[in-house]
Every structure is written in structure tokens, then in C-alpha cells.
Scaffold this active site. Structure first.
Site, mmCIF file in Angstrom:
data_model
loop_
_atom_site.group_PDB
_atom_site.id
_atom_site.type_symbol
_atom_site.label_atom_id
_atom_site.label_comp_id
_atom_site.label_asym_id
_atom_site.label_seq_id
_atom_site.Cartn_x
_atom_site.Cartn_y
_atom_site.Cartn_z
ATOM 1 N N ASP A 180 0.838 -1.217 0.000
ATOM 2 C CA ASP A 180 0.000 0.000 0.000
ATOM 3 C C ASP A 180 0.866 1.258 0.000
ATOM 4 O O ASP A 180 0.521 2.270 -0.605
ATOM 5 C CB ASP A 180 -0.911 -0.005 1.242
ATOM 6 C CG ASP A 180 -2.190 0.813 1.037
ATOM 7 O OD1 ASP A 180 -2.302 1.495 0.015
ATOM 8 O OD2 ASP A 180 -3.063 0.790 1.917
ATOM 9 N N HIS A 228 -8.416 -1.488 8.400
ATOM 10 C CA HIS A 228 -7.327 -0.834 7.646
ATOM 11 C C HIS A 228 -7.698 0.642 7.491
ATOM 12 O O HIS A 228 -8.610 0.983 6.760
ATOM 13 C CB HIS A 228 -7.244 -1.554 6.292
ATOM 14 C CG HIS A 228 -6.321 -0.964 5.268
ATOM 15 N ND1 HIS A 228 -5.362 -1.730 4.640
ATOM 16 C CD2 HIS A 228 -6.227 0.270 4.719
ATOM 17 C CE1 HIS A 228 -4.715 -0.978 3.748
ATOM 18 N NE2 HIS A 228 -5.222 0.238 3.781
ATOM 19 N N HIS A 248 -6.581 4.816 6.985
ATOM 20 C CA HIS A 248 -5.614 5.808 6.523
ATOM 21 C C HIS A 248 -5.733 7.031 7.419
ATOM 22 O O HIS A 248 -6.802 7.357 7.921
ATOM 23 C CB HIS A 248 -5.864 6.172 5.061
ATOM 24 C CG HIS A 248 -5.340 5.131 4.115
ATOM 25 N ND1 HIS A 248 -4.210 5.314 3.356
ATOM 26 C CD2 HIS A 248 -5.768 3.877 3.845
ATOM 27 C CE1 HIS A 248 -3.977 4.222 2.650
ATOM 28 N NE2 HIS A 248 -4.913 3.328 2.921
ATOM 29 N N CYS A 251 -3.568 5.594 -2.376
ATOM 30 C CA CYS A 251 -4.185 4.795 -3.433
ATOM 31 C C CYS A 251 -4.087 5.606 -4.707
ATOM 32 O O CYS A 251 -4.507 6.764 -4.737
ATOM 33 C CB CYS A 251 -5.647 4.509 -3.087
ATOM 34 S SG CYS A 251 -6.602 3.806 -4.460
ATOM 35 N N ASN A 285 -1.237 5.381 5.380
ATOM 36 C CA ASN A 285 -1.893 4.475 6.312
ATOM 37 C C ASN A 285 -1.587 4.897 7.741
ATOM 38 O O ASN A 285 -0.639 5.638 7.991
ATOM 39 C CB ASN A 285 -1.345 3.055 6.136
ATOM 40 C CG ASN A 285 -1.782 2.420 4.846
ATOM 41 O OD1 ASN A 285 -1.192 2.657 3.803
ATOM 42 N ND2 ASN A 285 -2.822 1.634 4.921
HETATM 43 ZN ZN ZN Z 1 -4.932 1.444 2.077
#
Ligand code: ZN
Length: 309
Positions: free
Chosen positions: A12, A203, A205, A236, A245
Site C-alpha cells: 500500500d 485498515h 488511513h 491509493c 496508512n
Molecule cells: Zn490502504
């Protein structure tokens, strides 16, 4: 609680880096991460190298990682071809992804959610034939930069569909940092009520500074699995406004201070963050890597005299 952290920085975090990071540096970072006691690393993505050139060396990366006992190398497998390549390279777990928002799914994957689920089933078929587990990753669960709030029923529908395919482990991802603790509580409660057999990972950010408070909301719900990235790198390529993140070493520092166990050595994790900062050649957003742990003390004699009030 015993908290399991999956490190997603190598995937990521690095996927948005414009200049190609040499394979050896990626492998060095992943080896350093496993050395901290982290047992699960999302290492790379078997996407088309034209879509994400940074991940063109996916097979090479997976093959060159040194794997301590019990380590799990996860990789993104966007299609059947990627699944075959990933398994051939030696991946331990495949991650198949879909977005909870129709618009983001079309932007990111160029197809409808229903077609994405058909594709995920095909990926899972390949994985299950090789006895490789598959985790489902649902993006924009807590908000979509194109549609706004995402209906919890849409998330529940996807988690249900994944469960029917045989995918019980699901990551609920806040792709562009739109989650707040209230949204986390509402969405996670809906998913848990509707699909109690699902095993959830969160998950987040840190786009709006709410990363760790969202983790706190997850902990209140007794969710035990989180994804984060070393140094706080991330983003992203297909979502406007996406930034890093939740930072792994900041998360581990917080969890340890709260009395949770992660099995991770924070000092060596901070060293891994510095290694990544050196590799990328720019300051990373991680905070504990700069400030040190809470009880880092300074010599009063050596410190400059305070003039601040
Ligand atoms: Zn992510």
C-alpha cells in the site's frame, strides 16, 4: 488483548512511489519488518506492470524474502493470472479486492461490484486448489471520495458474498481516510450482526488525523486485527486525496501503552522505518520514529535552558 498487525507498507505504501525502488531495497525492507516480530506482511501486488510499474517485480520480491518461522507473505491478486503467478512465486496468502462503492470500484477496477465478485470467486478457486487462503479486502467501506457515505448494506452484501465464496477473513478498508469512530462503530456492528462468521481486520488511513482513534473504536469492539504501514507511508493511486496508512510504529507504541500485546519489538520497528526513510529519501509521516517512545528521557544538564513559558 493479543493484537495481530499486518504490515502493508511494502504494498500500500510503495505502490504510489513514482521512481522505481530497486527490488533488493524492497526485499531488505520486508526482511527488516519480519525481523521485528511482525508475522504478516502484504509484500506486493500481482497487478499489471503497466497499471502499477512499481509492482512489476512482484514475483522476484516474493521469491527473495527470507521467511522466519510462522511468517505469512500476503500479496494482492487482482485476477486469475495474478493468482497463478503469486502462487508460483510462493505467496502464502492471496488478497482479493473489491470496493464497497460502485463508482470507486469502476474507477479502480473498471467493472461493476457484481463482476468483481465473480472475478474474486475465480481467484479463490485457483487459491483453494492450491490450499492457499484468501483474504477479501473491501475498500471505501467507511466513505467514498465520489459517493460520500457508503451504505452499510452494501458492505454487508459484499461480506456475505465473500463468505459464500469461502472467504471468511475480510479487511474493511478506509481507503481515503473518511472513517470516524462513529462510522467505524456503525459499519462494524452491521457487518458483525449480519455475518457473524466473518473474521474482520481494519485498515485505516490517517488522511484526516483520525487513524488511531479509529483503531481505538475497533478495539472497543474487540476487533483484534489491524493493518498499518511502517513510517506511515501509503495511498491509493486511484482515489483523490488518499494519504498514508496508520503508521505501524505509532500504532504499536499506542497498543503497548494500552497494555496490549503485539509480539513486535518497537525499537527494531523504528529502525525499519528509518531504513525506509533512507530508501525513499524524504521525511516520512511517522511520529514515534522521530519523537521516540513516551519515556525517552533527556539529560537535563545537556538540554538547552527553557525560555518558553
Ligand atoms: Zn490502504
Amino acid at each position: 488483548m493479543q493484537i495481530k498487525i499486518t504490515e502493508v507498507g511494502p504494498r500500500d505504501g510503495l505502490q504510489i512511489e513514482r521512481s522505481f525502488i530497486p527490488t533488493a531495497r524492497k526485499v531488505q525492507l520486508i526482511d527488516a519488518l519480519f525481523h521485528t516480530g511482525i508475522r504478516s506482511v502484504e509484500a506486493t501486488s500481482f497487478v499489471s506492470p503497466t497499471a502499477v510499474p512499481q509492482m512489476a517485480d512482484a514475483a522476484d520480491v516474493v521469491q527473495r524474502i527470507s521467511r522466519p518461522e510462522g511468517s505469512v507473505v500476503s500479496v494482492l491478486a487482482p485476477n486469475v493470472r495474478g493468482a497463478h503467478d503469486a502462487i508460483r512465486a510462493g505467496a502464502d496468502e492471496l488478497v482479493a479486492f473489491v470496493s464497497a462503492s460502485a463508482t470507486h470500484n469502476r474507477k479502480n477496477l473498471n467493472r461493476s461490484i457484481a463482476d468483481s465478485l465473480i472475478n474474486i470467486e475465480a481467484v479463490a478457486d485457483v487459491a483453494f486448489q492450491h490450499r492457499i487462503p484468501v483474504r477479501g479486502a473491501i475498500s471505501t467501506v467507511f466513505g467514498c471520495p465520489f459517493e460520500g457515505d457508503v451504505d452499510a448494506s452494501s458492505v454487508v452484501g459484499i461480506v456475505h458474498a465473500l463468505s459464500r465464496i469461502g472467504i471468511r477473513h475480510v479487511t474493511l478498508a478506509d481507503t481515503t481516510g473518511m472513517a470516524t469512530p462513529a462510522v467505524v462503530r456503525a459499519v462494524c456492528a452491521s457487518v458483525r450482526n449480519a455475518v457473524p462468521e466473518a473474521r474482520l481486520s481494519l485498515h485505516f488511513h490517517n488522511t484526516r488525523g483520525l487513524g488511531l482513534v479509529n483503531v481505538a473504536a475497533g478495539l472497543e469492539l474487540e476487533i483484534e486485527e489491524y493493518e498499518s504501514s511502517v513510517g506511515g507511508v501509503g495511498g491509493c493511486p486511484f482515489a483523490p486525496g488518499a494519504t498514508g496508512n496508520v503508521c505501524t510504529e505509532d500504532l504499536v507504541h499506542y497498543l503497548h501503552e494500552e497494555g496490549h500485546d503485539t509480539g513486535i519489538d518497537l525499537d527494531s520497528l523504528v529502525r525499519a522505518a528509518w531504513l525506509l526513510e533512507e530508501t525513499l529519501g524524504r521525511p516520512l509521516p511517522g511520529q514515534v520514529m522521530r519523537a521516540g517512545k513516551r519515556l525517552r528521557l533527556y539529560d537535563a544538564e545537556a538540554a538547552p535552558a527553557a525560555t518558553a513559558r
